[in-house]
Design a protein around this motif. Structure first.
Motif, PDB file in Angstrom:
ATOM      1  N   UNK A 113     -62.503  26.722 -73.696  1.00 53.01           N
ATOM      2  CA  UNK A 113     -60.884  26.430 -73.355  1.00 53.01           C
ATOM      3  C   UNK A 113     -60.587  26.720 -72.540  1.00 53.01           C
ATOM      4  N   UNK A 114     -60.615  28.461 -72.675  1.00 57.10           N
ATOM      5  CA  UNK A 114     -59.893  28.953 -71.059  1.00 57.10           C
ATOM      6  C   UNK A 114     -60.804  28.738 -69.951  1.00 57.10           C
ATOM      7  N   UNK A 115     -61.660  28.804 -69.050  1.00 60.78           N
ATOM      8  CA  UNK A 115     -61.832  28.097 -68.728  1.00 60.78           C
ATOM      9  C   UNK A 115     -61.481  26.880 -67.895  1.00 60.78           C
ATOM     10  N   UNK A 116     -61.741  26.228 -69.096  1.00 60.51           N
ATOM     11  CA  UNK A 116     -60.658  24.990 -68.877  1.00 60.51           C
ATOM     12  C   UNK A 116     -59.276  24.821 -68.106  1.00 60.51           C
ATOM     13  N   UNK A 117     -58.440  25.053 -69.389  1.00 60.59           N
ATOM     14  CA  UNK A 117     -56.857  25.258 -68.745  1.00 60.59           C
ATOM     15  C   UNK A 117     -57.265  26.366 -67.428  1.00 60.59           C
ATOM     16  N   UNK A 118     -57.598  27.407 -67.505  1.00 63.92           N
ATOM     17  CA  UNK A 118     -57.463  27.400 -66.046  1.00 63.92           C
ATOM     18  C   UNK A 118     -57.681  26.560 -64.618  1.00 63.92           C
ATOM     19  N   UNK A 119     -58.202  26.225 -64.801  1.00 67.13           N
ATOM     20  CA  UNK A 119     -58.355  24.841 -63.257  1.00 67.13           C
ATOM     21  C   UNK A 119     -57.178  24.131 -63.874  1.00 67.13           C
ATOM     22  N   UNK A 120     -56.841  23.465 -64.635  1.00 70.97           N
ATOM     23  CA  UNK A 120     -56.096  22.589 -64.929  1.00 70.97           C
ATOM     24  C   UNK A 120     -54.940  22.866 -65.022  1.00 70.97           C
ATOM     25  N   UNK A 121     -54.663  24.288 -64.673  1.00 71.54           N
ATOM     26  CA  UNK A 121     -52.975  24.748 -64.755  1.00 71.54           C
ATOM     27  C   UNK A 121     -53.321  24.759 -63.042  1.00 71.54           C
ATOM     28  N   UNK A 122     -53.887  25.537 -62.872  1.00 68.42           N
ATOM     29  CA  UNK A 122     -53.982  25.537 -60.539  1.00 68.42           C
ATOM     30  C   UNK A 122     -54.005  24.076 -60.329  1.00 68.42           C
ATOM     31  N   UNK A 123     -54.314  23.226 -60.945  1.00 68.17           N
ATOM     32  CA  UNK A 123     -54.215  22.257 -60.499  1.00 68.17           C
ATOM     33  C   UNK A 123     -52.757  21.313 -60.771  1.00 68.17           C
ATOM     34  N   UNK A 124     -52.322  21.484 -62.171  1.00 61.92           N
ATOM     35  CA  UNK A 124     -51.210  21.421 -61.951  1.00 61.92           C
ATOM     36  C   UNK A 124     -50.117  21.682 -61.447  1.00 61.92           C
ATOM     37  N   UNK A 125     -50.479  23.494 -61.096  1.00 59.60           N
ATOM     38  CA  UNK A 125     -49.068  23.553 -60.728  1.00 59.60           C
ATOM     39  C   UNK A 125     -49.023  23.314 -58.852  1.00 59.60           C
ATOM     40  N   UNK A 126     -50.271  22.928 -58.477  1.00 61.98           N
ATOM     41  CA  UNK A 126     -50.974  22.238 -57.340  1.00 61.98           C
ATOM     42  C   UNK A 126     -50.011  21.284 -57.171  1.00 61.98           C
ATOM     43  N   UNK A 127     -49.843  20.073 -58.857  1.00 62.59           N
ATOM     44  CA  UNK A 127     -49.241  18.461 -58.466  1.00 62.59           C
ATOM     45  C   UNK A 127     -47.517  18.976 -58.548  1.00 62.59           C
ATOM     46  N   UNK A 128     -46.858  20.025 -58.671  1.00 61.63           N
ATOM     47  CA  UNK A 128     -45.644  20.212 -58.918  1.00 61.63           C
ATOM     48  C   UNK A 128     -45.393  19.899 -60.663  1.00 61.63           C
ATOM     49  N   UNK A 129     -46.324  19.717 -61.454  1.00 60.46           N
ATOM     50  CA  UNK A 129     -46.036  19.384 -62.993  1.00 60.46           C
ATOM     51  C   UNK A 129     -45.683  20.558 -63.651  1.00 60.46           C
ATOM     52  N   UNK A 130     -45.201  20.319 -64.669  1.00 60.68           N
ATOM     53  CA  UNK A 130     -45.277  21.665 -65.347  1.00 60.68           C
ATOM     54  C   UNK A 130     -45.744  21.937 -66.756  1.00 60.68           C
ATOM     55  N   UNK A 131     -46.699  21.333 -67.226  1.00 58.91           N
ATOM     56  CA  UNK A 131     -46.961  21.749 -68.487  1.00 58.91           C
ATOM     57  C   UNK A 131     -48.188  21.291 -68.224  1.00 58.91           C
ATOM     58  N   UNK A 132     -49.065  21.843 -68.655  1.00 59.72           N
ATOM     59  CA  UNK A 132     -50.668  20.942 -69.819  1.00 59.72           C
ATOM     60  C   UNK A 132     -51.080  20.514 -70.897  1.00 59.72           C
TER      61      UNK A 132
END
Length: 217
Positions: A98-117
């Protein structure tokens, strides 16, 4: 407002979360990390996103089966049978998944201008999976805020719920649990004997849902 990214496995919990927060989810992310049951989960994740018209991306993590040790990555025969809370289920841990997946998801979310994972961990996971516990969620939430310009947040609304609680929510939402996958063996049907199959059966039964799952036993 659609401001969230959901990590969607295709299992009961994350599919329920997808349906419950469908009006807030801009993107669902499924990870292909070499799990025995990966193809079945990915199919279910894709079908649910299509039904709800939510964008769905699959992210491959080819290094996980190459470098990590877990029965979840080692074929059907490696998966232990018995109750989900038994000691032998710890062999299914994929270290820091989950740590690995959340790290990737966080980067994608910020790249997309989203505010939550968003992630669908629940209380039944706490004994076996360290990266599903409240302390981990709180720590990752802090790390995501400190590590992003937009101070992204981690939203894990099922952390204190049981799988039965989640199934009850799904029943109210009209979730079709035939379009979810739980079995860790990755066979054509749910084996009915591994810990995740037993947990699935019990949650659906206790939530008063007719089990639509095809089991081998």
């Amino acid at each position: 407002m659609k401001d969230a990214l959901l990590i969607l496995s295709g299992g009961m919990d994350s599919v329920t979360l997808l349906h419950e927060y469908r009006r807030e989810i801009a993107l669902a992310l499924t990870f292909d990390y070499g799990a025995n049951h990966g193809p079945q989960e990915i199919r279910c994740a894709r079908l649910n996103c299509e039904r709800l018209s939510i964008e769905h991306l699959i992210v491959s993590l080819p290094f996980v089966p190459e470098l990590f040790t877990s029965s979840l990555l080692s074929g059907a025969e490696a998966i232990p049978e018995g109750r989900y809370d038994e000691e032998n289920m710890k062999s299914t841990v994929v270290p820091f998944r989950n740590g690995i997946m959340l790290s990737v998801a966080c980067g994608i979310a910020e790249s997309r201008g989203l505010s939550r994972v968003m992630i669908a961990n629940h209380s039944g996971d706490h004994a076996i999976y360290p990266d599903c516990r409240p302390q981990f969620v709180e720590a990752m939430d802090r790390a995501m805020q400190e590590g992003t310009w937009q101070r992204l947040r981690l939203f894990a609304p099922y952390t204190a719920l049981t799988k039965t609680d989640i199934a009850r929510r799904g029943k109210e939402l009209g979730v079709d649990y035939a379009l979810t996958w739980s079995c860790y063996k990755g066979l054509d049907k749910h084996c009915g004997r591994c810990g995740t199959c037993q947990e699935r059966r019990e949650a659906l039964r206790d939530a008063g849902i007719d089990d639509p799952t095809e089991y081998m036993d």
